[in-house]
Design a protein around this motif. Structure first.
Motif, PDB file in Angstrom:
ATOM      1  N   ASP A 144      45.061  44.623  38.509  1.00 45.08           N
ATOM      2  CA  ASP A 144      45.173  43.314  38.710  1.00 45.08           C
ATOM      3  C   ASP A 144      43.961  42.572  38.417  1.00 45.08           C
ATOM      4  OD1 ASP A 144      44.159  43.832  40.947  1.00 45.08           O
ATOM      5  OD2 ASP A 144      45.781  42.719  42.047  1.00 45.08           O
ATOM      6  N   GLY A 145      43.168  43.009  37.729  1.00 46.54           N
ATOM      7  CA  GLY A 145      41.781  42.473  37.334  1.00 46.54           C
ATOM      8  C   GLY A 145      40.519  43.305  37.299  1.00 46.54           C
ATOM      9  N   ARG A 190      37.675  43.234  44.125  1.00 43.99           N
ATOM     10  CA  ARG A 190      37.956  42.622  42.861  1.00 43.99           C
ATOM     11  C   ARG A 190      37.308  41.063  42.761  1.00 43.99           C
ATOM     12  NH1 ARG A 190      41.952  38.924  41.551  1.00 43.99           N
ATOM     13  NH2 ARG A 190      42.522  38.474  43.613  1.00 43.99           N
ATOM     14  N   PHE A 191      36.874  40.997  41.378  1.00 46.07           N
ATOM     15  CA  PHE A 191      36.070  39.664  41.144  1.00 46.07           C
ATOM     16  C   PHE A 191      37.134  38.866  40.725  1.00 46.07           C
ATOM     17  CE2 PHE A 191      33.423  43.191  39.726  1.00 46.07           C
ATOM     18  CZ  PHE A 191      32.109  42.919  40.333  1.00 46.07           C
ATOM     19  N   GLU A 192      36.733  37.500  41.149  1.00 49.17           N
ATOM     20  CA  GLU A 192      37.738  36.230  40.607  1.00 49.17           C
ATOM     21  C   GLU A 192      37.262  35.941  39.376  1.00 49.17           C
ATOM     22  OE1 GLU A 192      40.169  35.424  42.465  1.00 49.17           O
ATOM     23  OE2 GLU A 192      39.603  36.199  44.535  1.00 49.17           O
ATOM     24  N   VAL A 210      41.149  37.022  30.268  1.00 49.13           N
ATOM     25  CA  VAL A 210      41.886  36.875  31.488  1.00 49.13           C
ATOM     26  C   VAL A 210      42.401  38.375  31.724  1.00 49.13           C
ATOM     27  CG1 VAL A 210      43.808  36.092  33.057  1.00 49.13           C
ATOM     28  CG2 VAL A 210      42.523  34.388  31.526  1.00 49.13           C
ATOM     29  N   VAL A 211      42.007  39.120  33.027  1.00 52.72           N
ATOM     30  CA  VAL A 211      42.239  40.371  32.979  1.00 52.72           C
ATOM     31  C   VAL A 211      43.523  40.595  33.988  1.00 52.72           C
ATOM     32  CG1 VAL A 211      41.631  42.861  33.522  1.00 52.72           C
ATOM     33  CG2 VAL A 211      39.935  41.247  32.365  1.00 52.72           C
ATOM     34  N   PHE A 212      44.573  41.079  33.886  1.00 57.72           N
ATOM     35  CA  PHE A 212      45.863  40.801  34.669  1.00 57.72           C
ATOM     36  C   PHE A 212      46.512  42.301  34.547  1.00 57.72           C
ATOM     37  CE2 PHE A 212      49.606  40.364  32.182  1.00 57.72           C
ATOM     38  CZ  PHE A 212      49.062  40.414  30.888  1.00 57.72           C
ATOM     39  N   PHE A 228      44.294  37.857  39.217  1.00 61.85           N
ATOM     40  CA  PHE A 228      43.605  38.059  37.961  1.00 61.85           C
ATOM     41  C   PHE A 228      42.111  37.832  38.269  1.00 61.85           C
ATOM     42  CE2 PHE A 228      45.274  33.806  38.039  1.00 61.85           C
ATOM     43  CZ  PHE A 228      44.181  32.958  37.815  1.00 61.85           C
ATOM     44  N   THR A 229      41.249  38.309  36.966  1.00 58.84           N
ATOM     45  CA  THR A 229      40.059  38.275  37.001  1.00 58.84           C
ATOM     46  C   THR A 229      39.649  37.362  35.685  1.00 58.84           C
ATOM     47  OG1 THR A 229      39.358  40.177  38.154  1.00 58.84           O
ATOM     48  CG2 THR A 229      37.549  39.198  36.596  1.00 58.84           C
ATOM     49  N   VAL A 230      39.045  36.303  35.521  1.00 55.76           N
ATOM     50  CA  VAL A 230      38.495  35.640  34.365  1.00 55.76           C
ATOM     51  C   VAL A 230      37.082  36.049  34.028  1.00 55.76           C
ATOM     52  CG1 VAL A 230      38.495  33.317  33.100  1.00 55.76           C
ATOM     53  CG2 VAL A 230      40.084  33.731  34.753  1.00 55.76           C
TER      54      VAL A 230
END
Ligand code: UDP
Length: 245
Positions: free
Chosen positions: A171-172, A186-188, A219-221, A239-241
């Protein structure tokens, strides 16, 4: 801030979804797993039903990768063309699954193959999107030595997409492999340059650089979570943007 139910919707009108060929393998080791293709098609349909215009690029790694062929002694450009043809098979499988759900779709190939799909003509592709059709771009960029990550970034830029959605198995983007390290963070949000400098495996370096130069957020999801794609567009989910600061 952690994206959660209170995060405002991203409000994108037109997006690119990039998935690897391996995402279509399901529990298998090779090729296509029809229930998985149908599940991902349903994810795409729910985003189309929100009124978002959707472009799709699917890799070919579930069938053939050029590097793999050249490692086995095949001439590299021939092997890359085989990889591009693999992406056409995946695109047709996704088209079939989407149309079975009454979602109108066009497959557009970077390498003309008129009996099978449309050739790439930018204005025509834009028109399909405006009419609410899902446009699946096949055969990568049409050039060897590239990947479908770069193809997705290139087409997203040409189509005026507001973001690339990169569906993965997590999820990111994490600072280490979350499947191996339970303390992975996890990075936001993260910048393109940090992704490149830290060698984080998001997309290949040329795709990241192209996205950076065109200010296209990535956007990584997780595609493994059902409803993951549509949730993000509704302002939910994790997710991570990747973007510029
Ligand atoms: N490929 C290529 N040019 C492109 C896109 C893809 O030559 O513009 C070839 C390359 O051999 C690659 C294969 O097609 O290994 C499949 O694409 P990719 O590896 O990006 O698939 P994924 O890893 O996303 O499943």
């Amino acid at each position: 801030m952690t994206p959660d139910a209170t995060t405002p919707p991203l409000n994108y009108k037109r997006v690119m979804l990039k998935i690897s060929g391996e995402a279509l393998m399901g529990p298998g080791q090779y090729g296509l797993h029809p229930p998985t293709v149908e599940r991902i098609a349903a994810e795409i349909k729910s985003v189309v039903d929100l009124g978002v215009e959707v472009c799709v690029v699917i890799g070919g790694g579930n069938i053939f990768r050029g590097l793999q062929g050249s490692a086995q002694g095949m001439e590299r450009t021939t092997a890359d063309y085989m990889g591009m043809l693999a992406t056409v098979m995946n695109a047709l499988a996704m088209q079939s699954a989407l149309e079975a759900m009454d979602t109108f779709t066009r497959v557009i190939s970077a390498i003309p193959m008129d009996q099978i799909c449309e050739p790439y003509i930018r204005r025509r592709a834009v028109r399909h999107l405006e009419k609410g059709r899902v446009v699946i771009f096949a055969a990568g960029t049409g050039n060897p030595y590239f990947t479908t990550d770069t193809a997705a970034t290139l087409r997203a830029t040409e189509m005026g997409c507001e973001a690339i959605f990169k569906g993965t198995s997590v999820d990111g983007i994490y600072d280490s492999d979350p499947k191996k390290n339970p303390d992975a963070k996890r990075f936001e949000r993260i910048t393109y340059d940090d992704v490149l400098q830290k060698h984080l495996k998001v997309m290949d370096a040329s795709a990241i650089a192209l996205a950076r130069d065109n200010k296209l957020p990535i956007v990584v999801f997780s595609l493994a979570d059902s409803g993951g794609f549509v949730s993000i567009l509704q302002g939910k989910g994790r997710f991570t943007v990747v973007e510029q600061k």
